[in-house]
Design a protein around this motif. Structure first.
Motif, PDB file in Angstrom:
ATOM      1  N   GLY A 151     -26.201 -19.324  21.098  1.00  0.00           N
ATOM      2  CA  GLY A 151     -27.822 -17.448  21.223  1.00  0.00           C
ATOM      3  C   GLY A 151     -27.390 -18.544  23.445  1.00  0.00           C
ATOM      4  O   GLY A 151     -26.644 -18.658  23.512  1.00  0.00           O
ATOM      5  N   PRO A 152     -28.069 -17.009  24.028  1.00  0.00           N
ATOM      6  CA  PRO A 152     -27.538 -17.123  25.400  1.00  0.00           C
ATOM      7  C   PRO A 152     -27.652 -18.623  25.904  1.00  0.00           C
ATOM      8  O   PRO A 152     -27.165 -18.724  26.747  1.00  0.00           O
ATOM      9  CB  PRO A 152     -28.492 -15.843  25.393  1.00  0.00           C
ATOM     10  CG  PRO A 152     -28.569 -14.945  23.943  1.00  0.00           C
ATOM     11  CD  PRO A 152     -28.709 -15.691  23.488  1.00  0.00           C
ATOM     12  N   GLU A 153     -29.063 -19.080  25.038  1.00  0.00           N
ATOM     13  CA  GLU A 153     -29.534 -19.836  26.007  1.00  0.00           C
ATOM     14  C   GLU A 153     -28.421 -21.040  26.521  1.00  0.00           C
ATOM     15  O   GLU A 153     -28.826 -22.365  26.870  1.00  0.00           O
ATOM     16  CB  GLU A 153     -30.969 -20.869  25.402  1.00  0.00           C
ATOM     17  CG  GLU A 153     -30.846 -21.070  24.184  1.00  0.00           C
ATOM     18  CD  GLU A 153     -30.598 -19.927  22.897  1.00  0.00           C
ATOM     19  OE1 GLU A 153     -31.103 -20.058  21.590  1.00  0.00           O
ATOM     20  OE2 GLU A 153     -31.617 -18.336  23.623  1.00  0.00           O
ATOM     21  N   LEU A 154     -27.740 -21.439  24.973  1.00  0.00           N
ATOM     22  CA  LEU A 154     -26.669 -22.031  25.031  1.00  0.00           C
ATOM     23  C   LEU A 154     -25.592 -22.193  26.376  1.00  0.00           C
ATOM     24  O   LEU A 154     -25.074 -23.432  27.198  1.00  0.00           O
ATOM     25  CB  LEU A 154     -25.674 -22.408  23.721  1.00  0.00           C
ATOM     26  CG  LEU A 154     -24.533 -22.834  23.553  1.00  0.00           C
ATOM     27  CD1 LEU A 154     -25.367 -25.286  23.849  1.00  0.00           C
ATOM     28  CD2 LEU A 154     -24.171 -23.162  22.405  1.00  0.00           C
ATOM     29  N   PHE A 155     -25.878 -20.914  26.596  1.00  0.00           N
ATOM     30  CA  PHE A 155     -24.687 -20.908  27.453  1.00  0.00           C
ATOM     31  C   PHE A 155     -25.256 -20.506  29.186  1.00  0.00           C
ATOM     32  O   PHE A 155     -24.146 -20.097  29.493  1.00  0.00           O
ATOM     33  CB  PHE A 155     -23.817 -19.321  27.529  1.00  0.00           C
ATOM     34  CG  PHE A 155     -22.475 -19.641  26.225  1.00  0.00           C
ATOM     35  CD1 PHE A 155     -21.452 -20.605  25.988  1.00  0.00           C
ATOM     36  CD2 PHE A 155     -23.213 -18.887  24.885  1.00  0.00           C
ATOM     37  CE1 PHE A 155     -21.063 -20.779  24.663  1.00  0.00           C
ATOM     38  CE2 PHE A 155     -22.832 -19.314  23.790  1.00  0.00           C
ATOM     39  CZ  PHE A 155     -21.923 -20.346  23.939  1.00  0.00           C
ATOM     40  N   ALA A 156     -26.005 -20.934  29.121  1.00  0.00           N
ATOM     41  CA  ALA A 156     -26.991 -20.169  30.568  1.00  0.00           C
ATOM     42  C   ALA A 156     -26.143 -21.102  31.611  1.00  0.00           C
ATOM     43  O   ALA A 156     -26.679 -20.367  32.513  1.00  0.00           O
ATOM     44  CB  ALA A 156     -28.365 -20.669  30.303  1.00  0.00           C
ATOM     45  N   SER A 157     -25.629 -21.727  31.350  1.00  0.00           N
ATOM     46  CA  SER A 157     -25.305 -22.624  33.153  1.00  0.00           C
ATOM     47  C   SER A 157     -23.734 -21.338  33.132  1.00  0.00           C
ATOM     48  O   SER A 157     -23.226 -22.362  33.738  1.00  0.00           O
ATOM     49  CB  SER A 157     -25.247 -23.882  33.020  1.00  0.00           C
ATOM     50  OG  SER A 157     -24.476 -24.495  31.755  1.00  0.00           O
ATOM     51  N   MET A 158     -23.297 -20.384  32.469  1.00  0.00           N
ATOM     52  CA  MET A 158     -22.124 -20.452  32.304  1.00  0.00           C
ATOM     53  C   MET A 158     -21.953 -19.990  33.134  1.00  0.00           C
ATOM     54  O   MET A 158     -22.392 -18.843  34.005  1.00  0.00           O
ATOM     55  CB  MET A 158     -21.180 -19.996  30.862  1.00  0.00           C
ATOM     56  CG  MET A 158     -21.455 -21.030  30.187  1.00  0.00           C
ATOM     57  SD  MET A 158     -19.943 -22.499  30.484  1.00  0.00           S
ATOM     58  CE  MET A 158     -18.513 -21.127  31.456  1.00  0.00           C
ATOM     59  N   ASP A 159     -20.663 -19.563  34.365  1.00  0.00           N
ATOM     60  CA  ASP A 159     -20.419 -18.940  35.413  1.00  0.00           C
ATOM     61  C   ASP A 159     -19.347 -18.376  35.776  1.00  0.00           C
ATOM     62  O   ASP A 159     -18.519 -18.920  34.997  1.00  0.00           O
ATOM     63  CB  ASP A 159     -22.002 -19.154  36.905  1.00  0.00           C
ATOM     64  CG  ASP A 159     -20.726 -20.231  37.533  1.00  0.00           C
ATOM     65  OD1 ASP A 159     -19.832 -20.672  37.216  1.00  0.00           O
ATOM     66  OD2 ASP A 159     -21.811 -21.002  37.704  1.00  0.00           O
ATOM     67  N   PRO A 160     -19.186 -16.702  36.579  1.00  0.00           N
ATOM     68  CA  PRO A 160     -17.141 -16.799  36.655  1.00  0.00           C
ATOM     69  C   PRO A 160     -16.963 -18.224  37.285  1.00  0.00           C
ATOM     70  O   PRO A 160     -14.940 -18.044  36.613  1.00  0.00           O
ATOM     71  CB  PRO A 160     -17.359 -15.534  37.448  1.00  0.00           C
ATOM     72  CG  PRO A 160     -18.644 -15.078  37.190  1.00  0.00           C
ATOM     73  CD  PRO A 160     -19.610 -15.689  36.748  1.00  0.00           C
TER      74      PRO A 160
END
Length: 333
Positions: A151-160
């Protein structure tokens, strides 16, 4: 081609792509008992590799330990169905060799060769208490569990910036793995193929960020992956025949032709892969930044590697009076 759009937040887009891949995996699993089982297995393996590549891309934000666990679960999910795909690949490679082999092998011996590569000896068949149908049901259950985790919470810390770093790390891994390959070392080349394929899928994912550069690079990477795949197919055919019937004259003729093709492919690979992986990671980083700076708006380009530079008023050009130059004293009359 599966790629990020860079319109919404990275967490939402990454989760959307990951879940789309998993849904495609589930559709392939449900089609295994139909007439298109071979195509379904191929699609299952391809989608699994794409999803594993996405996890490699997000490793710096999600965490190496967590992505490693998810990648292992995905590998185990597709592993039970890899045997049928490998058999199809061997049959295709054998048909290619037989079609161009001179003098032609008699038809009866051709049938014998296909039987050798299609039916593994009893010692090679791992005992299993579960039928293919039950393996499929277990894989479907595993896919459902993974779908809930991505889900989106798994990738919450990702940024460009982390995406850019992940793409560079995949380039570095692929380049290093190719540099470790010695001439004729097919095992090391197969390991390098995994890293190159992962970098290819990752490049496809981020192509929307810098299309002018990355579309062309994805095309060149596709050529490298095709050559690596063809090399692995002929190597797999040769090793299977050498293991199961090394003394059969027809098998020896096929192995000789396969070896010749492998040598040619390795030369072509050195040229094609060298065109893409000739740059160091630092040089690739600088060149990509230059392309993206020209292509993207300044505010969006800066998100990928640094903070926007502060605006500074241009300084006045230096004048002659400002120069620190020693002058000789005037001569006395």
């Amino acid at each position: 081609m599966v790629q990020l759009e860079f319109v919404q937040s990275p967490a939402i887009e990454l989760s959307s792509v990951a879940r789309a891949q998993l849904n495609a995996i589930r559709e392939s699993l449900e089609s295994l008992d139909g007439p298109g089982a071979d195509a379904a297995i191929h699609e299952l393996r391809k989608r699994t590799k794409r999803l594993r590549a996405l996890l490699v891309l997000t490793e710096s934000g999600v965490g190496k330990a967590q992505t490693r666990v998810l990648r292992r679960r995905l590998s185990a999910l597709a592993r039970d169905f890899s045997g049928a795909r490998e058999q199809t690949v061997r049959e295709r490679a054998l048909a290619t060799v037989l079609h161009q082999l001179e003098p032609a092998i008699p038809e009866s011996e051709q049938f014998e060769l296909f039987g050798l590569i299609a039916t593994p000896p009893a010692a090679e068949v791992a005992p299993s208490a579960s039928s293919p149908l039950s393996r499929r049901e277990l894989a479907l259950a595993e896919a459902a569990e993974l779908l809930a985790l991505l889900g989106p919470e798994l990738f919450a810390s990702m940024d460009p910036r982390k995406l850019f770093r992940g793409w560079l790390n995949s380039y570095r891994s692929a380049r290093r793995s190719l540099k470790r390959v010695s001439p004729g070392d097919a095992v090391a080349l197969h390991e390098a193929r995994k890293h190159v394929k992962a970098h290819y899928y990752i490049t496809q994912l981020v192509t929307g960020w810098c299309p002018a550069l990355l579309k062309g690079e994805a095309t060149l990477l596709d050529e490298v992956c095709e050559l690596l795949g063809t090399h692995h197919d002929f190597w797999e055919l040769r090793e299977t025949l050498l293991t199961r019937s090394p003394s059969l004259p027809a098998a020896q003729a096929v192995c000789w032709e396969a070896t010749t093709r492998l040598e040619r492919l390795e030369l072509l690979l050195a040229q094609t892969a060298g065109r893409y992986f000739s740059e160091t990671t630092s040089a690739r980083k600088r060149r990509t930044q230059c392309f993206a700076t020209l292509e993207l708006p300044a505010a969006r380009a800066a998100d990928f590697w640094h903070s926007p530079a502060p605006s500074v008023a241009p300084s006045e050009p230096p004048t002659l009076a400002a120069k620190s130059r020693r002058t000789k004293p005037p001569k006395a009359d």
